[in-house]
Design a protein around this motif. Sequence first.
Motif, PDB file in Angstrom:
ATOM      1  N   LYS A 265      40.437  41.677  41.145  1.00 54.79           N
ATOM      2  CA  LYS A 265      40.418  43.115  40.306  1.00 54.79           C
ATOM      3  C   LYS A 265      39.148  43.671  40.765  1.00 54.79           C
ATOM      4  CE  LYS A 265      43.648  42.700  36.723  1.00 54.79           C
ATOM      5  NZ  LYS A 265      44.684  43.475  36.958  1.00 54.79           N
ATOM      6  N   ILE A 266      38.349  43.198  41.109  1.00 56.45           N
ATOM      7  CA  ILE A 266      36.775  43.704  41.345  1.00 56.45           C
ATOM      8  C   ILE A 266      36.357  43.471  43.019  1.00 56.45           C
ATOM      9  CG2 ILE A 266      34.423  43.780  40.656  1.00 56.45           C
ATOM     10  CD1 ILE A 266      35.571  43.470  37.775  1.00 56.45           C
ATOM     11  N   ILE A 267      36.126  42.135  43.106  1.00 60.94           N
ATOM     12  CA  ILE A 267      35.358  41.863  44.467  1.00 60.94           C
ATOM     13  C   ILE A 267      36.374  42.277  45.546  1.00 60.94           C
ATOM     14  CG2 ILE A 267      34.696  39.993  45.789  1.00 60.94           C
ATOM     15  CD1 ILE A 267      33.599  38.428  43.575  1.00 60.94           C
TER      16      ILE A 267
ATOM     17  N   GLN B 146      40.564  36.932  37.899  1.00 62.77           N
ATOM     18  CA  GLN B 146      40.523  38.531  37.741  1.00 62.77           C
ATOM     19  C   GLN B 146      39.539  39.194  38.356  1.00 62.77           C
ATOM     20  OE1 GLN B 146      41.176  38.960  33.490  1.00 62.77           O
ATOM     21  NE2 GLN B 146      43.276  39.460  33.645  1.00 62.77           N
ATOM     22  N   THR B 147      38.377  38.499  38.110  1.00 67.57           N
ATOM     23  CA  THR B 147      37.267  39.236  39.055  1.00 67.57           C
ATOM     24  C   THR B 147      37.300  39.273  40.314  1.00 67.57           C
ATOM     25  OG1 THR B 147      35.764  38.394  36.936  1.00 67.57           O
ATOM     26  CG2 THR B 147      34.662  39.229  39.057  1.00 67.57           C
TER      27      THR B 147
ATOM     28  N   PRO C 118      38.992  44.796  45.910  1.00 68.41           N
ATOM     29  CA  PRO C 118      38.995  46.303  45.877  1.00 68.41           C
ATOM     30  C   PRO C 118      37.378  46.433  46.194  1.00 68.41           C
ATOM     31  CG  PRO C 118      39.531  45.524  43.761  1.00 68.41           C
ATOM     32  CD  PRO C 118      39.399  44.340  44.466  1.00 68.41           C
ATOM     33  N   ALA C 119      36.425  46.076  45.786  1.00 67.67           N
ATOM     34  CA  ALA C 119      35.025  46.734  45.958  1.00 67.67           C
ATOM     35  C   ALA C 119      34.690  46.399  47.757  1.00 67.67           C
ATOM     36  CB  ALA C 119      33.967  45.936  45.042  1.00 67.67           C
TER      37      ALA C 119
ATOM     38  N   ALA D 260      31.898  40.152  51.029  1.00 64.55           N
ATOM     39  CA  ALA D 260      32.257  39.737  49.662  1.00 64.55           C
ATOM     40  C   ALA D 260      30.882  39.701  48.842  1.00 64.55           C
ATOM     41  CB  ALA D 260      32.921  38.180  49.600  1.00 64.55           C
ATOM     42  N   LEU D 261      29.775  39.207  49.831  1.00 67.44           N
ATOM     43  CA  LEU D 261      28.384  39.190  48.938  1.00 67.44           C
ATOM     44  C   LEU D 261      27.803  40.419  48.898  1.00 67.44           C
ATOM     45  CD1 LEU D 261      26.945  36.063  50.721  1.00 67.44           C
ATOM     46  CD2 LEU D 261      27.237  36.336  48.411  1.00 67.44           C
TER      47      LEU D 261
ATOM     48  N   TRP E 166      37.493  57.403  48.545  1.00 68.59           N
ATOM     49  CA  TRP E 166      36.738  57.279  47.516  1.00 68.59           C
ATOM     50  C   TRP E 166      35.398  56.569  47.735  1.00 68.59           C
ATOM     51  CZ3 TRP E 166      35.652  51.981  46.984  1.00 68.59           C
ATOM     52  CH2 TRP E 166      36.971  51.121  47.574  1.00 68.59           C
ATOM     53  N   SER E 167      35.282  55.799  48.892  1.00 68.47           N
ATOM     54  CA  SER E 167      34.046  55.163  49.164  1.00 68.47           C
ATOM     55  C   SER E 167      32.904  56.035  49.189  1.00 68.47           C
ATOM     56  CB  SER E 167      34.168  54.449  50.570  1.00 68.47           C
ATOM     57  OG  SER E 167      32.865  53.677  50.983  1.00 68.47           O
TER      58      SER E 167
ATOM     59  N   LEU F 184      28.268  45.261  39.252  1.00 72.57           N
ATOM     60  CA  LEU F 184      29.710  45.466  39.284  1.00 72.57           C
ATOM     61  C   LEU F 184      30.618  44.415  38.844  1.00 72.57           C
ATOM     62  CD1 LEU F 184      31.082  48.332  40.143  1.00 72.57           C
ATOM     63  CD2 LEU F 184      31.943  47.089  42.249  1.00 72.57           C
ATOM     64  N   ILE F 185      30.225  43.064  39.278  1.00 69.09           N
ATOM     65  CA  ILE F 185      31.011  42.109  38.758  1.00 69.09           C
ATOM     66  C   ILE F 185      30.637  41.784  37.184  1.00 69.09           C
ATOM     67  CG2 ILE F 185      30.974  39.479  39.007  1.00 69.09           C
ATOM     68  CD1 ILE F 185      30.480  39.883  42.046  1.00 69.09           C
TER      69      ILE F 185
ATOM     70  N   VAL G  51      29.069  43.003  47.256  1.00 69.22           N
ATOM     71  CA  VAL G  51      29.517  43.566  46.210  1.00 69.22           C
ATOM     72  C   VAL G  51      28.447  43.458  44.967  1.00 69.22           C
ATOM     73  CG1 VAL G  51      31.207  43.671  44.221  1.00 69.22           C
ATOM     74  CG2 VAL G  51      32.044  43.085  46.770  1.00 69.22           C
TER      75      VAL G  51
ATOM     76  N   GLY H 144      32.772  43.900  35.188  1.00 73.40           N
ATOM     77  CA  GLY H 144      33.911  43.354  34.853  1.00 73.40           C
ATOM     78  C   GLY H 144      34.104  42.101  33.731  1.00 73.40           C
TER      79      GLY H 144
END
Lengths: 275, 262
Positions: free
Chosen positions: B176-178, B172-173, B180-181, B152-153, B257-258, B159-160, B155, B163
């Motif tokens: 929708k971001i952390i 949502q962050t 999936p990323a 998690a760290l 996609w990575s 990118l955050i 990410v 968002g």
Amino acid sequence: MSLFKKRNILPVRDSHIEANLANSKIYAKNIKKIYHSTKGDTLAMNNVNINVLENEFVCIVGPSGCGKSTLLRMVAGLDEISDGEIIIRDHAIIGPGADRGMVFQSYTLFPWMTVGDNIKFGLKLRKIPAKEQEEIVDKYLKVIKLEKFKNSYPKELSGGMKQRVAIARALANSPEVLLMDEPFSALDPQTKADMQLLMRQIWQVEKPTVLFVTHDIEEAVFLSSKIYVLTSRPGTVKKEVPVFLPYNRDLSLKDTENFINLRKEVNALIDHSSI
Amino acid sequence: MIKIKIRKKLSKKNYLLLAITAFVVLIAAWTIASVTGSIDAIFLPNPTKVLNYYVEAIKDGSLLENTSISLYRILLGFILAVILGIPVGILMGTFQKVEAVVRPLCEFIRYMPVPAFVPLIMVWVGIGENAKITVIFIGTFFQLVLMVADDALSVPDDLINAGYTLGTSTTQTIFKIIIPAMLPRLMETLRMMIGWAWTYLVSAELVAANSGLGYTILKSQRFLATDAIFGGIILIGILGLLTDRLFAFVNKKLFHWSESAH
């Protein structure tokens, strides 16, 4: 991690704003930035005043460490303000928000989404009708000339293309202001020049209000209608330079006498001793 | 002139060829050592004896039975660790307040030897299936939490921030971001953790077991049946390798996609 940072809650200003701010989009007043550490406090920025009018393209330049990026991140609500306030149109900012779109120096496209979905991200959050979302995405894909890449993933794009999508993603969300933090500095010179031209053309057509941070003086002069030159640390505004150059610009402008003179003038204002 | 290049790319075919050669050489060395009698059969059983063991175990059905009960224990222990560990890890990598509480505890507990917990676990949850599952859970959970937190760290902040500037709230962050990323890295973490789960199997089946691959190995030890010990160990190795490859394959398909190559 920024999620964990406590946000400065500033009072929302009442509707009686000063007359000279009537068409102001970003008004930064007496901004101060102090870094606290165990060794003591460092004054990084002092008494910074900036005013960006509606539809203006404003660049901030200055020596390394003058805090120009920090200032932009403060406007975005991503960095804390030690003192002073930033007003977007008519209200003081409280943390980050969709009213201030941002393009970062690093590539920040969401890698698990296609180009189209990246541009759509903000629209989805705002629950814009699906059909309208598609129209907006298609419009901005055209603006950045990447219609063919709608279904591509970011890893398939070059650096310049990624930044173009980042610009489209920010603009598609129709923010009050577009903040750009050295967005072209990682690109090769040729791509960079192309991006500058594209950015200027987008601005001439779309007329977003832009606050753009760069260390490249030529870039600043080419793009903007007004330049703020900051001093070295503690950063403060040294001079506000209006850019009196033709409205419709292309890369040949960079060879004209007026352009070169202005570039030299701005360059002379920058304190090079800190290097 | 540099003759041997560092990190020179090898074609997929040659890579596979070298990998297979390594296995062939290992088996050949084993065969030669045991057939010539240079190492006593008690220490190193003949490969054909190990093969015979497999044939017998398949015939009487014990191999399938032991494998399935071991798989069941591993999967349950692992799934439990995943279900509880992922949310804790994500919260820990997202909010420093959670990290301050959880990280020191996990760092402390993960150094405790899992087999030493066995007597305690018998007292806590008895000697049934739950005990075996608990051993695997304890062995993997604390490691998993720490590794998920690091995922998690990893990410990037920007990118955050991107968002946020597009209008995400804190919740949502995260969703929708952390999440999936971090998913590709998270799946790599799970791939590593299932490997750990396999290694704890023998410890788990120390607890009053009368079935399972780990139990078979322990029982064979009492009779000095080195062929069965070898058989059990090799089978665990093969099953571990298969789960690992399965994870690697799924990750490659899911996260095409990575940006980082697997």
